[in-house]
Motif scaffolding. Structure first.
Motif, mmCIF file in Angstrom:
data_model
loop_
_atom_site.group_PDB
_atom_site.id
_atom_site.type_symbol
_atom_site.label_atom_id
_atom_site.label_comp_id
_atom_site.label_asym_id
_atom_site.label_seq_id
_atom_site.Cartn_x
_atom_site.Cartn_y
_atom_site.Cartn_z
ATOM 1 N N PRO A 128 33.290 52.179 23.173
ATOM 2 C CA PRO A 128 33.182 50.962 23.987
ATOM 3 C C PRO A 128 33.864 49.785 23.296
ATOM 4 O O PRO A 128 33.922 49.709 22.066
ATOM 5 N N ARG A 129 34.354 48.863 24.105
ATOM 6 C CA ARG A 129 35.072 47.708 23.578
ATOM 7 C C ARG A 129 34.150 46.800 22.768
ATOM 8 O O ARG A 129 32.934 46.741 23.006
ATOM 9 N N LEU A 130 34.751 46.088 21.825
ATOM 10 C CA LEU A 130 34.030 45.165 20.966
ATOM 11 C C LEU A 130 34.277 43.728 21.420
ATOM 12 O O LEU A 130 35.154 43.457 22.243
ATOM 13 N N ALA A 131 33.495 42.814 20.873
ATOM 14 C CA ALA A 131 33.646 41.399 21.218
ATOM 15 C C ALA A 131 35.071 40.948 20.939
ATOM 16 O O ALA A 131 35.637 41.230 19.880
ATOM 17 N N GLU A 154 25.880 43.618 26.582
ATOM 18 C CA GLU A 154 25.342 44.071 27.858
ATOM 19 C C GLU A 154 25.855 45.462 28.196
ATOM 20 O O GLU A 154 25.115 46.307 28.707
ATOM 21 N N VAL A 155 27.120 45.703 27.907
ATOM 22 C CA VAL A 155 27.705 47.021 28.166
ATOM 23 C C VAL A 155 26.932 48.091 27.410
ATOM 24 O O VAL A 155 26.558 49.125 27.979
ATOM 25 N N ALA A 156 26.688 47.863 26.124
ATOM 26 C CA ALA A 156 25.988 48.860 25.309
ATOM 27 C C ALA A 156 24.588 49.121 25.852
ATOM 28 O O ALA A 156 24.152 50.281 25.949
ATOM 29 N N ALA A 157 23.886 48.054 26.222
ATOM 30 C CA ALA A 157 22.517 48.218 26.726
ATOM 31 C C ALA A 157 22.506 48.976 28.052
ATOM 32 O O ALA A 157 21.675 49.869 28.271
ATOM 33 N N ARG A 158 23.431 48.638 28.928
ATOM 34 C CA ARG A 158 23.447 49.296 30.247
ATOM 35 C C ARG A 158 23.935 50.743 30.155
ATOM 36 O O ARG A 158 23.470 51.611 30.905
ATOM 37 N N LEU A 159 24.856 51.023 29.232
ATOM 38 C CA LEU A 159 25.258 52.411 29.024
ATOM 39 C C LEU A 159 24.092 53.249 28.521
ATOM 40 O O LEU A 159 23.886 54.381 28.964
#
Length: 278
Positions: A128-131, A154-159
């Motif tokens: 996943p992409r980083l900041a 948010e991406v990490a949490a939703r994944l």
């Protein structure tokens, strides 16, 4: 039905059952075709080719089917790389069922590696992409004001949440599960590239692994391309809105896409029966 099964809750929304029934009848039609008893491998191969062409078209590389069939080099330019990535993903999707059932996030990383390997910087592939990292993906989606790009946290949490839902299992129909996986990945755009292709390949994995389309002969990507990029974006905005009406519209759109993919494969079966597949 338990309220701890959010996907099943979606399956109970008004109108969803009709979409599910329509898809089930369409899939039964193609699986019941007499050609499938003898030449199912040929139908699967043709569905993969046509599905890849459709997915690439949605990503902006709208090539004629015969051009996709003819080409052997897919490295010449960005459109060619998109088509090549789509072809690799449709080939890979059927090999990932075991990994998908054990670790959906790992399977998604593998899909991105298959799509992006050699086309983007190695350090961004399969994670996943980083900041601060940009998304260079489908300009239609990236520029849509109703589809803001979530932050990496948010991406990490939703994944993780999506993976948890999938690993917990659900009573929801395959169409609903596939639509949610597809929509969530498009909404999150978790990778720096090729998110649309990966999202559509992940839906294919769900439909195959669920038993709805075990031979992978119902290319939903064909239907999504036929319905058009504008309708695809509009339906996706419904998903991102999170409203019941928006979710139903997205699931119905995905159902229509599967139905059109089935129609394509029925045509392939008919052509094979005549001895002149095209």
């Amino acid at each position: 039905m338990s309220t701890t099964d959010p996907l099943a809750v979606l399956g109970s929304l008004p109108g969803v059952a009709e979409s599910v029934d329509s898809v089930r009848k369409a899939v039964d039609q193609v699986y019941g075709h007499r050609v499938m008893r003898r030449r199912s491998n040929e139908v699967t191969s043709e569905a993969a080719l046509r599905g890849a062409r459709g997915s690439a078209a949605l990503a902006g590389a709208d090539w004629p089917l015969e051009e996709v069939r003819r080409r052997s080099d897919f490295s010449a330019d960005p459109e060619a790389r998109t088509v090549g990535a789509a072809l690799r993903l449709t080939a890979e999707a059927g090999q990932l069922l075991s990994m998908w059932r054990q670790s959906p996030v790992q399977a998604l990383a593998r899909l991105h590696l298959v799509a992006a390997g050699g086309a983007v910087p190695d350090e961004t592939v399969g994670r996943p992409r980083l900041a601060g990292e940009k998304v260079t993906d489908d300009p239609l989606i990236d520029a849509a004001p109703a589809l803001p790009l979530p932050e990496p946290e948010e991406v990490a949490a939703r994944l993780d949440g999506l993976a948890g839902l999938l690993l917990a299992g659900s009573e929801a129909p395959a169409l609903v599960v596939g639509a949610v996986v597809h929509g969530e990945l498009l909404a999150l755009r978790p990778f720096g590239s090729f998110n649309g292709l990966v999202a559509r390949a992940a839906q294919r994995v769900v439909l195959v692994g669920s038993g709805l389309d075990p031979k992978s002969i119902c290319p939903a990507e064909v239907g999504h391309a036929e319905l058009g990029r504008a309708d695809y974006l509009k339906a996706l905005e419904g998903y991102v809105s999170g409203t019941p009406e928006g979710m139903v519209a997205w699931i119905a759109h995905c159902g229509r896409a599967v139905g059109l993919g089935v129609r394509e494969s029925v045509a392939v079966c008919e052509a094979l029966q005549r001895g002149a597949a095209s």
